[in-house]
Design an enzyme around this catalytic site. Sequence first.
Site, PDB file in Angstrom:
ATOM      1  N   VAL A  87       2.863   6.697   2.000  1.00 32.39           N
ATOM      2  CA  VAL A  87       2.993   8.015   2.636  1.00 32.39           C
ATOM      3  C   VAL A  87       3.889   7.885   3.862  1.00 32.39           C
ATOM      4  O   VAL A  87       3.701   6.981   4.681  1.00 32.39           O
ATOM      5  CB  VAL A  87       1.596   8.559   3.056  1.00 32.39           C
ATOM      6  CG1 VAL A  87       1.741   9.824   3.890  1.00 32.39           C
ATOM      7  CG2 VAL A  87       0.733   8.818   1.822  1.00 32.39           C
ATOM      8  N   ALA A 132       4.338   5.586   8.783  1.00 30.85           N
ATOM      9  CA  ALA A 132       4.094   5.480   7.337  1.00 30.85           C
ATOM     10  C   ALA A 132       2.847   4.636   7.120  1.00 30.85           C
ATOM     11  O   ALA A 132       2.346   4.003   8.053  1.00 30.85           O
ATOM     12  CB  ALA A 132       5.277   4.825   6.648  1.00 30.85           C
ATOM     13  N   LYS A 133       2.346   4.630   5.934  1.00 27.14           N
ATOM     14  CA  LYS A 133       1.294   3.693   5.556  1.00 27.14           C
ATOM     15  C   LYS A 133       1.298   3.551   4.055  1.00 27.14           C
ATOM     16  O   LYS A 133       1.723   4.470   3.332  1.00 27.14           O
ATOM     17  CB  LYS A 133      -0.083   4.196   6.009  1.00 27.14           C
ATOM     18  CG  LYS A 133      -1.071   3.071   6.252  1.00 27.14           C
ATOM     19  CD  LYS A 133      -0.796   2.364   7.565  1.00 27.14           C
ATOM     20  CE  LYS A 133      -1.732   1.220   7.804  1.00 27.14           C
ATOM     21  NZ  LYS A 133      -1.570   0.664   9.159  1.00 27.14           N
ATOM     22  N   GLY A 134       0.836   2.398   3.580  1.00 27.08           N
ATOM     23  CA  GLY A 134       0.729   2.182   2.147  1.00 27.08           C
ATOM     24  C   GLY A 134      -0.603   1.555   1.830  1.00 27.08           C
ATOM     25  O   GLY A 134      -1.264   0.989   2.709  1.00 27.08           O
TER      26      GLY A 134
END
Length: 443
Positions: A87, A132-134
């Site tokens: 995201v 962001a992050k995953g």
Amino acid sequence: MALEPLPEITENQALPCAISNPDKPSTVRSEDNPYSNALLQFDRAVSHLDLRRGVTDMLRSPKRELTVNFPVMLDSGQIQMFTGYRVHHSVVRGPTKGGIRYSSDVTLDEVRALAMWMTWKCALMNLPYGGAKGGVIVNPKQLSLRELERLTRRYATEISVLMGPESDIPAPDVGTNPQVMAWIMDTYSMHRGFSVPAVVTGKPVEIGGSLGRTEATGRGVGFCILDALKIKGISPENATVAIQGFGNVGSVAARMVHELGMKVIAASCSTGGLYSSDGIDPFKVTRHLEHGGCVSNFEGVDSISNEDLLTLDCDVLIAAAVENQITSLNADRVKAKILAEGANGPTTPEADDILKDKGTFIIPDILCNAGGVTVSYLEWVQDLQSFFWPVDEINRKLQYLMARAFESVTETVQRYGVSSREAAQILAIQRISDAILIRGIYP
Ligand code: NAD
């Protein structure tokens, strides 16, 4: 020909948000949902600012969200499907930056929240990044090393449409480490045909990682605790510390506060914790873990549950595990004078209200654990310039940037008469709003 300035849109003319997304979280508030908590924190901070309505709407939703379902060949020859996310919350101030989490508890809403917090954190630290992050829904401990490598390389390939040194730069988070970052860097580089070290941070130093990155988040937590103790008039030699989560962040913070003369009386991991009123040596606990032990079976101390650790009588509680640990159910029993949020989102907004009434000094996550992304930024800069700095220089820069951010938050608390979490988010959100308006709305 000179361009006409954009007409001012008044509050009344602002359009209601027209985005319709079936994956959007329900508008019903839930204290268990990290994204719901992140949005409430955002609304509270924004209520002190005079932002344009469209800007607020823009920052309430992630910029883009990618869900990937992908197969991995297990050692047994079976094919297993996994689900992962990446995201991007905001790209206004630069490429997106944020860790990758491997955990069976990962959800899209959790990744959304973590991405949003990354946007605020980068802006608070004045780093030229968006958030962001995953995450991948997987328990990495249930995979062999080779399975983990195959999962990582496939996930990296799936998200490579978003990833890149100028667009989106991942880093380690819960359940991932420098080795996982090395596999991502290698996978991306193989596809490009040449080495691209700047595509991830938190890599091993042998392939372009930065000295001091592994310890950076915990060191930053330590710097913040020193500043907070000064404000509370407690000398480090008299301070007792309890730490929830003895992973990368918690163990480094434990060793740092121990070296600064504080007494670490408790520490925990997901399976339980240890307690000693005489204090423990975190270096010995770290060695015990390196030899395959776990925090809960360290000898010569009492055991303690995670729940009891959070409510111990101590000066500093470091929450360095995961989200939603201090909630409306236990906040009234928290006795620590200072809560240092090494983890992202460990305290819910309901718990914030209770702790505010109790006078607990909270060092909010986007400040307290910002040492990690700060040295990740230094790593990225070193990779881009192919010139590396000695560890003393890295640590000096980290200390300076952390102290500057801590000071700005303290000033903002006084200026607006708000909590430290609101102050940190106010500073960040104002900077991003300014950037949006200066850039203008395309086209
Ligand atoms: P890690 O996987 O190295 O360690 C996590 C620790 O927390 C482990 O000891 C684990 O057993 C424990 N834990 C997990 N769930 C728990 C629970 N419910 N109760 C008690 N303990 C639990 O992860 P990390 O990198 O140290 O990250 C910890 C937190 O810090 C996360 O919130 C992460 O997002 C945040 N953070 C990490 C970094 C970084 O550089 N690694 C940077 C900023 C923020």
